[in-house]
Design an enzyme around this catalytic site. Structure first.
Site, mmCIF file in Angstrom:
data_model
loop_
_atom_site.group_PDB
_atom_site.id
_atom_site.type_symbol
_atom_site.label_atom_id
_atom_site.label_comp_id
_atom_site.label_asym_id
_atom_site.label_seq_id
_atom_site.Cartn_x
_atom_site.Cartn_y
_atom_site.Cartn_z
ATOM 1 N N LYS A 81 0.862 -1.189 0.000
ATOM 2 C CA LYS A 81 0.000 0.000 0.000
ATOM 3 C C LYS A 81 0.894 1.233 0.000
ATOM 4 C CE LYS A 81 -3.746 1.971 2.827
ATOM 5 N NZ LYS A 81 -4.525 1.766 4.070
ATOM 6 N N SER A 156 -9.389 1.522 3.249
ATOM 7 C CA SER A 156 -8.567 2.284 2.324
ATOM 8 C C SER A 156 -7.537 1.449 1.566
ATOM 9 C CB SER A 156 -7.861 3.402 3.096
ATOM 10 O OG SER A 156 -7.000 2.855 4.077
ATOM 11 N N SER A 180 -9.237 -0.833 7.492
ATOM 12 C CA SER A 180 -8.764 -0.667 6.111
ATOM 13 C C SER A 180 -8.072 -1.862 5.481
ATOM 14 C CB SER A 180 -7.843 0.537 6.018
ATOM 15 O OG SER A 180 -8.617 1.695 5.903
HETATM 16 N N1 GLN Z 1 -12.509 3.720 6.813
HETATM 17 C C1 GLN Z 1 -11.963 4.161 8.051
HETATM 18 C C2 GLN Z 1 -11.628 5.625 7.958
HETATM 19 O O1 GLN Z 1 -11.976 6.204 6.999
HETATM 20 C C3 GLN Z 1 -10.748 3.354 8.402
HETATM 21 C C4 GLN Z 1 -9.543 3.738 7.659
HETATM 22 C C5 GLN Z 1 -8.347 2.917 7.966
HETATM 23 O O2 GLN Z 1 -8.435 1.870 8.601
HETATM 24 N N2 GLN Z 1 -7.205 3.420 7.529
HETATM 25 O O3 GLN Z 1 -11.043 6.206 8.807
#
Ligand code: GLN
Length: 491
Positions: A81, A156, A180
């Site tokens: 990532k 994400s 994420s």
């Molecule tokens: N979707 C969650 C957020 O927007 C988690 C994001 C993540 O785990 N990086 O914060």
């Protein structure tokens, strides 16, 4: 349509490589061909590194010729990532503010994989600074779900999940601050592991919310997740929160089964907002675990209803502080035309950050400001403690907890972009594990009527990765799902 080498699991490939049946170069070529064939459609990669990958594979093949033993990740193509720093290789965080950033150092997780012979095929697309659940917050355009190109892969770490699902790489690293790794794994039909907080070093993981950030794995089998975790876990003196624990052999006991295992089904995770197909599939999988000998009961996390409120104060507060470093002065993007240094900073941050990142910076700055700190940030930390206690109580009665990973299967691109609350609800079942620091894994457990993957989440106490793998592996073996997304029909 036949399986290419890159469609095999890491475990299968390692055996073939070790046996001299195939070379690392052949595996890497297969992965690079797949990326060429499908990634213009999927857009999982922001940066591809084919030359680096082929060079590395050739070195490994030469080394193998000497008969020296190689690690199980050696020669296997992977993706990272794009929030994990790679020395001299562009690392954008999905943001314009780091569009041309070449880190002068390696993230520890990647350095460890690389040290064991892992081969980097490229850096994957993600929501900007890992803020999002659909990958639509990437400044470079969204990733498309290999199961349906009109749908999101989740986020994400959507690029990492989609790349693994489509066989572009064998496995990938993502990061999980609120879900994420697990949510995109669920939406793409792969295995996603979020380890115990501190088990994998955060050094070189570009910070979003430091008390919640973890590095996790996306793989096509539970066994592969165990191999990957074994390769990246363990104390790192460069990360003060890294745990000083011996790393166990995660493969030992993997086949132990669930006979006698106490499985708690989280009562709060089957209510309103959960799609019937998701609920039914997870419940049917719990029945499978019971048939395999697990003792199943109902668990409760009474403070789970405050999950989103607490997370959306704590995470943005930490983000607003972490993202203060992007000021156009030291590195990264600098806007033109500033009249003085303050104006330059305003312009840089105004032009460099996207709307969701700005929303979080504003939320966090507000929550931390004098006069509001106790009412918001302080209160959220208290709720966090209550959620930690909920888990402690639940784990007095159960070895693992089960819930859906995400309330829904993959939704359509654009469907939730204008409704932050609807987007935030995606992570309602994944965030509690981040707040408590406990490990959790998402495993595919079925498909809905539209042939979209459904994920089941297992959660264990701090450092309970072994029991997590054992239960997840038993379920995976019992279900025997063959998950081949439609995007592969033409390749
Ligand atoms: N979707 C969650 C957020 O927007 C988690 C994001 C993540 O785990 N990086 O914060």
């Amino acid at each position: 349509m036949t399986d290419a080498l890159c469609d095999l699991t890491g475990g299968e490939l390692a055996t073939k490589i070790a046996g001299g049946e195939i070379s690392a170069t052949e595996v890497v070529e297969s992965s690079l061909e797949r990326i060429e064939a499908v990634d213009d459609e999927i857009h999982a990669f922001l940066t591809r590194t084919p030359e680096v990958a082929l060079e590395r594979a050739a070195e490994l093949d030469a080394h193998r010729g000497t008969g020296a033993p190689q690690h199980a990740v050696a020669g296997i193509p992977l993706a990272l990532k794009d929030v994990l720093a790679t020395m001299g290789i562009r690392t954008t965080c999905g943001s314009l503010i780091l569009e041309n950033y070449l880190p002068p150092y390696e993230s520890t997780a990647w350095a460890r994989l690389s040290g064991h012979g892992g081969v980097l095929a490229g850096k994957t697309n993600c929501d900007e600074f890992a803020m999002g659940s659909s990958n639509e917050n990437s400044a470079y355009g969204p990733v498309r779900n290999p199961w349906d190109l009109e749908r999101v892969p989740g986020g994400s770490s959507g690029g990492s999940a989609a790349a693994v699902a489509a066989g572009e790489v064998v496995w990938a690293l993502g990061t999980d601050t609120g879900g994420s790794v697990r949510q995109p794994a669920s939406l793409c039909g792969v295995v996603g592991l979020k380890p115990t907080y501190g088990l994998v070093s955060r050094y070189g993981l570009i910070a979003f919310a430091s008390s919640l950030d973890t590095v996790g794995t996306l793989t096509r089998s539970v066994r592969d997740a165990a191999v990957m975790l074994g390769a990246i876990a363990g104390k790192d003196h460069r990360d003060a929160t890294s745990l000083d624990e011996d790393v166990p052999d995660y493969l030992a006991g993997l086949e132990g089964g669930v006979d006698g295992l106490r499985v708690g089904v989280v009562a709060e995770a089957f209510g309103e907002g959960v799609e019937p197909a998701v609920r039914d599939s997870v419940r049917a999988s719990v029945d499978r675990l019971a048939d395999l000998g697990a003792s199943v009961g109902e668990a409760t996390l009474p403070h789970a209803e405050y999950t989103l409120s607490a997370y959306y104060l704590i995470a943005p507060s930490e983000a607003s502080s972490n993202l203060a470093r992007y000021d156009g002065v030291r590195y990264g993007f600098r806007a033109e035309g500033g009249t003085d240094s303050i104006d330059m900073m305003f312009r840089t941050r105004g032009e460099g950050f996207g709307p969701e990142v700005k929303r979080r910076i504003m939320l966090g700055t507000y929550a931390l400001s004098a006069g509001y700190y106790d009412a918001y940030y302080g209160q959220a930390q208290k709720v966090r403690t209550l959620i930690i206690r909920d888990y402690e109580k639940a784990f007095a009665d159960f070895d693992v907890l089960v819930s859906p990973t995400s309330p829904t299967t993959a939704f359509r691109l654009g469907e939730k972009v204008d409704d932050p609350m609807a987007m935030y609800l995606n992570d309602i079942f994944t965030i509690p594990a981040n707040l408590a620091g406990v490990p959790a894994i998402s495993v595919p457990c079925g498909l809905d009527d539209a042939s979209l993957p459904i994920g089941l989440q297992l959660t264990a106490p701090v450092l309970g990765e072994q029991v997590l793998f054992r239960a997840a592996h038993a379920l995976e073996r019992d279900l025997g799902l063959v998950l081949r997304p439609p995007v592969l029909a033409g390749v």
